[in-house]
Design a protein around this motif. Structure first.
Motif, PDB file in Angstrom:
ATOM      1  N   GLY A  52       0.580  -1.344  -0.115  1.00 11.96           N
ATOM      2  CA  GLY A  52       0.132  -0.262  -0.120  1.00 11.96           C
ATOM      3  C   GLY A  52       0.770   1.120  -0.137  1.00 11.96           C
ATOM      4  O   GLY A  52       0.219   2.465   0.163  1.00 11.96           O
ATOM      5  N   ILE A  76      -3.630   4.095   3.970  1.00 10.12           N
ATOM      6  CA  ILE A  76      -3.837   2.384   3.762  1.00 10.12           C
ATOM      7  C   ILE A  76      -4.278   1.964   5.295  1.00 10.12           C
ATOM      8  O   ILE A  76      -3.837   1.513   5.439  1.00 10.12           O
ATOM      9  CB  ILE A  76      -2.535   1.747   3.533  1.00 10.12           C
ATOM     10  N   SER A  81      -8.810  -5.757   3.000  1.00  8.92           N
ATOM     11  CA  SER A  81      -9.021  -6.158   1.295  1.00  8.92           C
ATOM     12  C   SER A  81     -10.527  -6.279   0.207  1.00  8.92           C
ATOM     13  O   SER A  81     -11.041  -7.052   1.451  1.00  8.92           O
ATOM     14  CB  SER A  81      -7.280  -6.903   0.591  1.00  8.92           C
ATOM     15  N   VAL A 114      -7.837   3.438   2.454  1.00  6.98           N
ATOM     16  CA  VAL A 114      -8.062   2.756   0.927  1.00  6.98           C
ATOM     17  C   VAL A 114      -8.040   1.305   1.561  1.00  6.98           C
ATOM     18  O   VAL A 114      -7.027   1.496   2.498  1.00  6.98           O
ATOM     19  CB  VAL A 114      -8.140   3.383   0.238  1.00  6.98           C
ATOM     20  N   SER A 117      -6.017  -3.929  -0.657  1.00  5.86           N
ATOM     21  CA  SER A 117      -5.754  -4.369  -2.824  1.00  5.86           C
ATOM     22  C   SER A 117      -7.468  -4.795  -2.621  1.00  5.86           C
ATOM     23  O   SER A 117      -8.350  -5.026  -1.391  1.00  5.86           O
ATOM     24  CB  SER A 117      -5.110  -5.753  -2.376  1.00  5.86           C
ATOM     25  N   LEU A 141      -8.973   5.111  -6.282  1.00  8.53           N
ATOM     26  CA  LEU A 141      -7.566   4.296  -5.010  1.00  8.53           C
ATOM     27  C   LEU A 141      -6.436   3.873  -5.369  1.00  8.53           C
ATOM     28  O   LEU A 141      -5.701   3.654  -4.469  1.00  8.53           O
ATOM     29  CB  LEU A 141      -9.263   2.803  -4.973  1.00  8.53           C
ATOM     30  N   GLN A 142      -6.001   3.397  -7.278  1.00  9.88           N
ATOM     31  CA  GLN A 142      -5.194   2.715  -7.330  1.00  9.88           C
ATOM     32  C   GLN A 142      -3.878   3.933  -6.687  1.00  9.88           C
ATOM     33  O   GLN A 142      -2.905   3.902  -6.611  1.00  9.88           O
ATOM     34  CB  GLN A 142      -4.709   2.357  -8.289  1.00  9.88           C
ATOM     35  N   THR A 146      -4.135   1.685  -3.467  1.00  9.04           N
ATOM     36  CA  THR A 146      -4.369  -0.219  -3.516  1.00  9.04           C
ATOM     37  C   THR A 146      -3.956  -0.540  -4.434  1.00  9.04           C
ATOM     38  O   THR A 146      -4.153   0.449  -5.332  1.00  9.04           O
ATOM     39  CB  THR A 146      -6.037   0.182  -3.237  1.00  9.04           C
TER      40      THR A 146
END
Length: 188
Positions: A52, A76, A81, A114, A117, A141-142, A146
Motif C-alpha cells: 500500500g 492504507i 482487502s 483505502v 487491495s 483508489l489505485q 490500493t
C-alpha cells in the motif's frame, strides 16, 4: 524522515528484507531505493504496491534506477482487502445493482483510508475495463495506494483483456495471497 536504501549488487531477497525493515520504521515518511537491475526494480515496486505504499516516481540514473515512494500510514487499511465477484452490488435488479456498485467505488475513493487491495473476479472484472462507470473511481483508489488486481482468466473468458483500463492482471496466486496475508477480506 527520509530513508535511502541501496540494493545495488545484492539479491532480490536481501533487497526485500532491507525494504521491509525500512517500512517497519514508523518515522520514515519517504524512501529512496537505489537499484541497478530492472528485475529488482520491478520486484520492489510490486512489493511496495502490495504494502500500500505509493511509488511517486522511478528515476533513471547512470547507476540504474531510483525509486521514490511516499509512505502514508493512515491512508492504507493494511489488513483489509476486497474481493469483487460481480459487477453488481446486492441481489435482485441488475440496473440498481450496477448503480450501487458504481456508487460504492465512487464513495470509497473519496475516503482518506483505502483498502490494501481489491481483487476483481468473474463478472467483477468488467468493472475495470474501458467504458465502465467505475474506472475513474478505481484509478483514484489505485493512486491512493490500493493494489487493483483483475483476474486474467476472467478477462480472457469475457474476451475483454485488451480493454483493461485500470489495475494489473492477476492470477489465483494473487487471490490466495490476499486470503493468506490479510486479517480481513470482504467479499462484494
Amino acid at each position: 524522515m527520509k530513508n535511502k536504501i541501496d540494493v545495488r549488487g545484492i539479491s532480490q531477497q536481501q533487497a526485500l528484507n532491507q525494504l521491509e525493515k525500512a517500512l517497519e520504521d514508523q518515522s520514515i515518511k519517504t524512501v529512496e531505493i537505489l537499484s541497478s537491475e530492472q528485475d529488482s526494480t520491478s520486484t520492489l515496486i510490486n512489493y511496495l504496491s502490495n504494502k500500500g505504499v505509493a511509488v511517486e516516481e522511478v528515476l533513471q540514473t547512470p547507476e540504474g534506477q531510483t525509486i521514490i515512494a511516499n509512505i502514508s500510514r493512515k491512508q492504507i487499511m493494511t489488513q483489509k482487502s476486497y474481493v469483487v465477484g460481480n459487477d453488481t452490488l446486492g441481489q435482485g435488479n441488475e440496473v440498481i445493482g450496477q448503480k450501487l456498485m458504481n456508487a460504492f467505488f465512487n464513495v470509497s475513493s473519496d475516503y482518506e483510508q483505502v483498502p490494501a487491495s481489491i481483487f476483481f473476479v468473474n463478472t467483477g472484472a468488467k468493472l475495470c475495463v474501458e467504458q465502465a462507470d467505475t474506472v475513474d473511481a478505481l484509478r483514484k483508489l489505485q493512486e491512493k495506494g490500493t493494489d487493483i488486481i483483475v483476474c486474467g482468466t476472467c478477462l480472457d473468458f469475457f474476451e475483454i483483456k485488451d480493454k483493461l483500463a485500470v489495475g494489473r492482471i492477476g492470477t489465483m496466486h494473487d487471490l490466495i495471497a490476499i486470503y493468506h496475508g490479510q486479517e480481513q477480506v470482504i467479499s462484494l
